[in-house]
Each structure stands twice: as C-alpha cells, then as structure tokens.
Design an enzyme around this catalytic site. Sequence first.
Site, PDB file in Angstrom:
ATOM      1  N   LYS A 114       0.861  -1.194   0.000  1.00  0.00           N
ATOM      2  CA  LYS A 114       0.000   0.000   0.000  1.00  0.00           C
ATOM      3  C   LYS A 114       0.892   1.237   0.000  1.00  0.00           C
ATOM      4  O   LYS A 114       1.943   1.235   0.644  1.00  0.00           O
ATOM      5  CB  LYS A 114      -0.888   0.001   1.249  1.00  0.00           C
ATOM      6  N   GLU A 116       0.636   5.817  -0.072  1.00  0.00           N
ATOM      7  CA  GLU A 116      -0.250   6.948   0.218  1.00  0.00           C
ATOM      8  C   GLU A 116      -0.175   8.037  -0.841  1.00  0.00           C
ATOM      9  O   GLU A 116       0.904   8.339  -1.348  1.00  0.00           O
ATOM     10  CB  GLU A 116       0.133   7.570   1.579  1.00  0.00           C
ATOM     11  N   GLU A 184      -9.317   7.118   4.015  1.00  0.00           N
ATOM     12  CA  GLU A 184      -9.214   7.371   5.460  1.00  0.00           C
ATOM     13  C   GLU A 184      -9.709   8.771   5.829  1.00  0.00           C
ATOM     14  O   GLU A 184      -9.394   9.757   5.141  1.00  0.00           O
ATOM     15  CB  GLU A 184      -7.743   7.239   5.897  1.00  0.00           C
TER      16      GLU A 184
HETATM   17  O1  KIV Z   1      -0.265   2.685   8.866  1.00  0.00           O
HETATM   18  C1  KIV Z   1      -1.458   2.386   8.958  1.00  0.00           C
HETATM   19  O2  KIV Z   1      -1.892   1.623   9.827  1.00  0.00           O
HETATM   20  C2  KIV Z   1      -2.370   2.981   8.002  1.00  0.00           C
HETATM   21  C3  KIV Z   1      -3.765   3.166   8.477  1.00  0.00           C
HETATM   22  C4  KIV Z   1      -3.827   4.304   9.435  1.00  0.00           C
HETATM   23  C5  KIV Z   1      -4.683   3.389   7.372  1.00  0.00           C
HETATM   24  O3  KIV Z   1      -1.978   3.367   6.943  1.00  0.00           O
END
Ligand code: KIV
Length: 285
Positions: A114, A116, A184
């Site tokens: 993932k 951002e 989020e």
């Molecule tokens: O690092 C994490 O746990 C996240 C969540 C806050 C979405 O990216």
Amino acid sequence: MTKKNIHNFNEMVEKGEKIVYLTAYDYLTAKMQEKAGVDMILVGDSLGMVTLGYDTTFPVTMDDMIRHCQAVRRGAPETFIVGDMPYMSYQHSDEQAVANAGRFVKEALVDAVKLEGGGPMMASRIKAIQEAGILVMGHIGLTPQLMGQLGGYKAQGRSADAAVRIVDQAKVLEEAGAFSILVEGVPAQVGKAITELAGIPILGIGAGSYTHGQLLIYADMVGMYDNFTPKFVKKYAEVGNILVEAFKEYTEEVRSGSFPVDGEHTYKMKDEEIETFEKKLKDRG
Ligand code: KIV
C-alpha cells in the site's frame, strides 16, 4: 481456512459482503486475527507509533516494515497481508517504488503493498509496481505521511471542492491499476461516492459505513493505544487496562513473596536427588 485473493475480494464486493481488515504488527496478534477470521491484515507504518513508540510514521524504515511483515506472515499464513510502504520508500522514483515493493514480496511474502497519495506521481508509482506484477492498494483522504501538507491529523474532504478532489483521486488510482483503495478520515458521503463510482474494492477507515470493507488499527479497537483515539474508533475491549491490572498484581505478588508458590509454579526434584545435591554442596564447603 484458505487465503483469500483478489478474485475473492471482487466477488465479496459483488455479493455485498463486507471485507474485514485490521492492522497487525507482530506474530501473536496476527495469529489471533487469523483465528478470528479477518479477511485482510495491514502491516501499517502506524507500527511507528503503536509498536516502536515514535510520535509519527516518518522514522519507520523499510527494514522495520520487512521484519514486522515477516512476523505477521508467520502468525497468519492463511490471511491476505498488505505491507505498508514507509515514508520515502517510494516517493523518489518509480524504480525505487518497484524495488521496495519487491522487497516486501520477496522477503516478507506479503500479498500486496500500500502507498499513500492520490496525485499523478502516485498514479505513476502504482502503474510501475503493478506492471512489475505486484498488487497495490492506494490510500487517499487523511494520509499520515502527508501530515505536514494536510495541516495535521484531521478529517479531509469536508468542503464540496475538497470532496470532489478526493473522489477524482480515487478514479486516478483505479485507472493506474490499484487493485483496491483505502479511504481514510473523510465524511461518510465522500466514502459513499467513491464506493459507488469504483470498479474495485474500496476499504474505509473513518470513511463511513458505505465502503466495501472496514479497517481499524487493532491497538485502538482493543483499548491498548491510549495516546490518541480518533473519533471513528469503536473500542471492542479494554485490553490495555486488563494488562495493567495483571502487571500490577504480579508486581505486588513478587514483592510480597506470594509468587511463585512452591510445588505449584516450581520444578520438582526427587527426594534422593535433593539429599545428594545438598550433601554435594556441603562437601564443597
Ligand atoms: O499505517 C497504517 O496503519 C495505516 C492506516 C492508518 C490506514 O496506513
């Protein structure tokens, strides 16, 4: 239980079944979550605050993430695991992003990574990573790695214009090849619009009830992380208090001598061995 894959998640969306997503950072927690039947685990860079004691996610390194993803994989061998790419592990270039995404898969056997952000640069990173054969989840809305630009850890998309921008970002990431997007900290209407327009699973954390699935940080929802609790967290347990009480009781019992109890918490030795042992000690003077 067999590990779910991208097809299972798409089928769940089609059938209207919610996807259950939680963070984990260690072997024991991952093992309990697999036992509980969660569909997907995120080894988030929230590791920085929850497990490593930093104030932000910024200091978390690739090596930190790999080590914790490996532990989570050992605890949850049959669960789909997403590894969170830490700050500055993908921002420099598509090549850097592909190389580090590859480390997550090769060294920690995660199922997806993932990252951002929702602009053209992140679309390019997502395209590059997915072209390398790795599943990528996007993350938009409140993105902690962009905390400085967002003006702190606060809800996003609360004006009509800002909401439209986030909806547009979701489309950009989907078109770039994200297999799923995490949204989020946005109003429920924004979560709903993104979900209705999407052709991929949309997961939410603090994005209302309309998304295809929900994520929480496990340490928030079991009452273990008490430095800060966002509005969207529901506490399912007060494990932190239970642990503090257990540690207190142990402290008192060790100090008073009531733990350990001979015979109950101690190993036994045959009487003749004790006798010989005591004699040997005595003979040594
Ligand atoms: O690092 C994490 O746990 C996240 C969540 C806050 C979405 O990216």
